[in-house]
Design an enzyme around this catalytic site. Structure first.
Site, short mmCIF file in Angstrom:
data_model
loop_
_atom_site.label_atom_id
_atom_site.label_comp_id
_atom_site.label_asym_id
_atom_site.label_seq_id
_atom_site.Cartn_x
_atom_site.Cartn_y
_atom_site.Cartn_z
N ASP A 203 0.84 -1.21 0.00
CA ASP A 203 0.00 0.00 0.00
C ASP A 203 0.87 1.26 0.00
OD1 ASP A 203 -2.67 1.27 0.45
OD2 ASP A 203 -1.66 1.97 2.26
N GLU A 245 0.86 -0.43 -5.01
CA GLU A 245 -0.16 0.61 -5.15
C GLU A 245 0.57 1.94 -5.27
OE1 GLU A 245 -3.63 3.18 -3.09
OE2 GLU A 245 -1.76 2.66 -2.11
#
Lengths: 547, 429
Positions: A203, A245
């Site tokens: 992330d 991401e």
């Protein structure tokens, strides 16, 4: 499951928040027990990889992306044993499991932060996070959550210092200049991979390292760190996948593949809003531009494609004009806007138009990359714009038309979120049970498409070449992989459209429509003429005669 | 198929492994699969030895016996004729309990074949031939035909072609061969035969295949080996092995059980090999080695009226089940056939092909228990067999082959129908 190290290229990923999928213990919150019970449904849908949103202990101020303990399960979702049982059951059904690794920051409730704020400045414990006596360091670095935060620095009265955070103020950024932090995170990674998890979604990966007089994004030191993580994974648990991401421009995202030695996959953020733009404008150019500006990536790498996900439809990667267009086209209701994006599910975004939904999915499944389906979009679930933040697209999965949509046996008041109840998208109208019994439902259509897509590796692994028919409402492209040649043609318009395709390179070949296996007239030297219905699309296998 | 381990079986397995490991490399391995075949296996071993002697391979060959726990002295017969190191005995069946008795009466056949192929692989064999121990007549020349095409001509897979009367092997002629050929593109006419020859390259490929422990492997393994050869980059041929007469092992399985096992094995491969068969168009002939002899005796007679009556009974009783997998137009056709007078009872090739494809589709996209589905095929098969047998009354081998060729062309033509259903399935009810 295959032993192919490139398995992620052939995957169909299904994204789900555990809390939203199915409640197995009747407390109003989805959990691993419930998810385990629904694995047969997912297997029948045809997806072969599950991506779980964060399920770790957390104060849940950012839906679990504010982690307070990395190696356990939030009690509301079950136990580690529940997770392991689910993982084994998924593997037994041929499904891989990808989980979140939130590298960039923790919750301010994480013991590391609690320890750091009380530790003396300069101590190793303090240095787990990024501190400053002033809020003027790293000046000019953009704020990501513009609707919620005014600065990337927040004053901590215990530490008597500012701490750095790229997201919410309750999510302090970890300090990767501290080797102890790197060691801690590698241990976290080992914990889950040793358990059998097949991949990790990294992330907010561009923000790991900060340097003065930079944007603090995509820095060389960040890439060096990711390379070290990749080396560690390949050495300890080969065959596992890292998904980056990085909501950045394609050229910047490309760097996260390295030379095939950083992440295996990364999201293709820019193409998604342009697909929606092309659809609304009835013009292929925004889509073609986005795809043609996509840089080539190493052989062992793959783009992750999606139409919608748990966040807003982000418009960070488009121009100001394009953003204005998108707001006007897709969010006349200002309530739908959040940060630089639109917080809506797929079906409401396209006016619940079945043909548009099918067309968009046909594009998703035939573009180069690995498609991600967001839970509930396979049945056309709606959203609730009046729930805060992005919670409107994270409502309980609608399994039946019965109490609590079949999601939970708890009292309705205990549900973690209200159900969708409006007449169009509400659970009495839109639910799995009803669509199971209707062979013309979106669910059946999605199953068929997923099954067909999985049959052809060309979609995940092949090259793409765009054709240029004079009619710009028609998008046409050719995918090739080994002996397979697939021609895809899509009508982005709400009306019937003609298309004349220059297929001279395929003279003599026979297009066979893939869904019905219907042979079309052979390709000749003249332009190939097709008529497409509103939002219609064709996938053709180009076969050599007599093959 | 399940086996229960015990200390003695573990020790036996270790001894067997040592036996193979310590053996000198072999050019050829002949595998014998047996189960209470004491009456026939002696002659088979003699024939194998004669074939190897004639070919000058006796010194570089090994006989691997995979016996499924015979209690009639089968193994003792073999030991009396061949001794180690030329004989290697596999202990795969010791301590094992086999849940499923396949239609061919050889329990644990997949395990037996895997053991033979593993032994051949470890011995570095260039060729491996698998021969059935219950052959009533064992001709050395036939056994040689399973090896020589591999060793001399470079073939990877030798499939037997037995001379059969028109009515014999009807399940192969009416279902297995046409589907195999249409799907995988190779004209191997008896792809589920229990004897075959293969190259060292192919047996390595076989050992890496995932089907050994699959459900119904005991019944399906022979067919799956042929499928694996046809789907890979391997040279295949047929060998004319003459007429095949075997001693039955126990009571024969009833038609419904046999059909369920044979069709189940055939259909089970469709899902796993979908990437391959949907890309195959047409079929190619495979070379034949040896000469097909003329058949000297008359074929078995069939009770055609009984078969038609079985079809009619099924049409009345099983129509509801059939509607789960067969489209309305087929149901209507079947009703019309059921009403036809016996002398005008004809099963159209294309109708038969689509029915088999519909059952294959129904098997792979289950709408009911698979065994129920497959057993409901029995009256339809009876109807097809009645039609085929009536047409083939008095026909010779060549005429029967010609008729089967026509049928196969119908299966090839209707393959699009199967792909279409497969690509975009719609439940019928």
């Amino acid at each position: 499951m295959t032993n192919d190290a490139l398995w992620y290229k052939d995957a169909i990923i299904y994204e789900l928040p555990v809390k939203s999928f199915c409640d197995g213990n009747a407390d109003g919150i989805g959990d691993f027990k419930g998810l385990h019970e629904k694995l047969d449904y997912l297997q029948a849908l045809g997806v072969n990889c599950l991506w779980l949103l964060p399920f770790f202990p957390s104060p849940l101020k950012d839906d679990g992306y504010d982690i307070a303990a990395y190696t356990s399960v939030h009690p509301a979702y079950g136990t580690l044993d529940d997770f392991k049982a689910f993982l084994d059951a998924a593997h037994a059904r041929g499904m891989r499991v990808v989980i979140e690794l939130v590298l960039n920051h923790t919750s301010d409730q994480h013991p590391w932060f609690q320890r750091a704020r009380s530790a003396p400045p300069g101590s190793p414990e303090r240095d787990y996070y990024v501190w400053s006596d002033t809020d003027r360091r790293f000046e000019g670095v953009r704020i990501i959550f513009v609707d919620a935060e005014r600065s990337n620095w927040t004053w901590d009265p215990v530490a008597q210092a500012y701490y750095w955070h790229r997201f919410f103020h309750h999510q302090p950024d970890l300090n990767y200049d501290n080797p102890a932090v790197v060691r801690e995170m590698l241990a976290v990674l080992d914990f889950w991979l040793d358990m059998g998890v097949d991949g990790l979604r990294l992330d907010a990966v561009p923000y790991l390292v900060e340097r003065e007089h930079t944007s603090c994004e995509n820095l060389p030191e960040t890439h060096a760190l990711i390379k070290a993580i990749r080396r560690h994974v390949d050495a300890a648990t080969p065959g596992r996948m890292l998904l980056a991401e990085a909501n950045q421009l394609p050229a910047d995202v490309r760097a996260y593949f390295g030379d095939g030695d950083e992440c295996h996959m990364a999201y293709h953020f820019p193409v998604m809003p342009r697909i929606f733009m092309g659809l609304h404008a009835e013009d292929r150019q925004p889509i073609v531009d986005a795809m043609e500006q996509t840089p080539p990536i190493p052989e062992n790498c793959q783009w992750a494609l999606f139409l919608r996900n748990h966040d807003e439809l982000t418009l960070e990667m488009v121009t100001d004009d394009e953003r204005d267009y998108m707001y006007l086209a897709y969010s006349l209701d200002p309530q739908a806007r959040l940060n630089l994006g639109i917080r809506r599910r797929l079906a409401p975004l396209v006016g619940n138009n079945r043909r548009r939904i099918e067309l968009l999915n046909a594009l998703l499944f035939s573009f180069p990359g690995t498609p991600i389906v967001y839970y509930g979009d396979e049945i056309g679930m709606g959203d609730n714009l009046y729930l805060g933040d992005r919670n409107g697209v994270r409502t309980p999965m609608q399994w039946t038309g019965d109490r609590n949509a079949g999601f939970s046996r708890a009292d309705a008041a205990r549900l973690y979120s209200p159900l969708i109840t409006d007449p169009v998208y509400g659970y009495p109208a839109v639910n799995v049970e009803a669509e199971e019994s209707d062979t013309a439902s979106l669910l059946h259509w999605m199953r068929n498409m997923i099954r067909l897509r999985r049959q052809f590796k060309v979609f995940g692994r092949g090259t793409i070449e765009f054709l240029s028919p004079a009619n710009r409402k028609v998008l046409a492209y050719v995918r090739r992989y080994r002996d397979d040649i697939i021609l895809c043609v899509a009508n982005l318009s709400r009306t019937v459209q003609p298309a004349e395709l220059d297929l001279g390179a395929f003279d003599g070949m026979v297009p066979v429509e893939m869904l019905g296996y219907t042979e079309f007239p052979a390709i000749g030297s003249l332009p190939y003429f097709l008529t497409l219905g509103p939002y219609g699309f064709y996938w053709f296998e180009l076969q050599r005669p007599g093959r | 198929m399940a086996s229960t381990g015990s200390n003695s079986s573990v020790r036996a397995a270790e001894a067997e492994a040592a036996q193979v490991e310590n053996a000198a490399p072999a050019e050829v391995v002949v595998g014998l699969t047996s189960h209470n075949d004491a009456a026939t296996i002696g002659a088979v071993v003699h024939a194998v030895q004669a074939a190897l002697e004639t070919a000058g391979r006796a010194d570089t060959a090994r006989l691997v016996l995979a016996d499924a726990g015979s209690s009639d002295g089968t193994r003792e017969v073999v030991r009396g004729l061949v001794a180690p190191p030329r004989l290697i005995e596999l202990e795969y069946a010791r301590g094992a309990t086999f849940r499923e008795m396949p239609y061919h009466g050889a329990p644990g056949r997949a395990t037996a074949l895997r053991g033979i192929l593993e032994a051949a692989h470890q011995l570095g064999a260039r060729a491996c031939a698998v021969v059935d121990a219950n052959r009533q007549a064992a001709d050395p020349a036939c056994i040689d035909l399973l090896m020589t095409p591999v060793l001399r001509d470079g073939f990877d897979y030798v499939s037997p072609y037995y001379a059969r009367h028109a009515n014999e092997g009807a399940m192969t002629k009416g279902i297995v061969y046409p589907v195999f050929r249409a799907l995988y593109g190779a004209r191997l006419r008896q792809p589920a035969a229990s004897e075959f020859g293969c190259s060292g390259r192919l047996l390595s490929h076989y050992l890496a295949e995932p089907f050994w422990e699959a459900e119904h492997a005991a019944a399906g393994i022979d067919l799956w080996l042929a499928v694996a050869a046809a789907c890979g980059d391997f040279l295949t041929c047929e060998a004319a092995l003459g007429a095949r007469e075997v001693s039955p092992r126990g009571a024969p399985a009833d038609l419904s059980t046999t059909l369920a096992q044979v069709a189940g094995a055939l259909f089970a491969d469709l899902d796993t090999r979908v990437d391959g068969w949907q890309r195959v168009r047409g079929s190619v002939e495979v070379p034949m080695v040896g000469t097909v002899p003329a058949l000297e005796t008359d074929g078995p007679s069939l009770n055609l009226d009984g078969l038609v009556e079985s079809f009619r009974l099924g049409s009345r009783e099983l129509r509801d089940i059939w509607t789960w997998v067969l489209p309305p137009r087929t149901i209507v056709e079947l009703r019309k056939m059921s009403d036809a007078p016996p002398d005008r009872f004809v099963f159209d090739d294309r109708l038969w092909a689509t029915i088999i494809y519909d059952f294959a589709f129904g098997y792979c996209h289950p709408v009911m228990p698979r065994d129920h589905l497959l057993r409901s095929l029995t009256p339809l098969y009876s109807g097809w067999l009645a039609s085929f047998a009536r047409e083939m009354r008095g026909a010779g081998l060549a005429q029967a082959d010609e008729r089967v060729e026509q049928l196969c062309l119908a299966f090839e033509a209707e393959k699009r129908y199967l792909i279409s259903r497969w690509r975009w399935p719609e439940r019928l009810r």
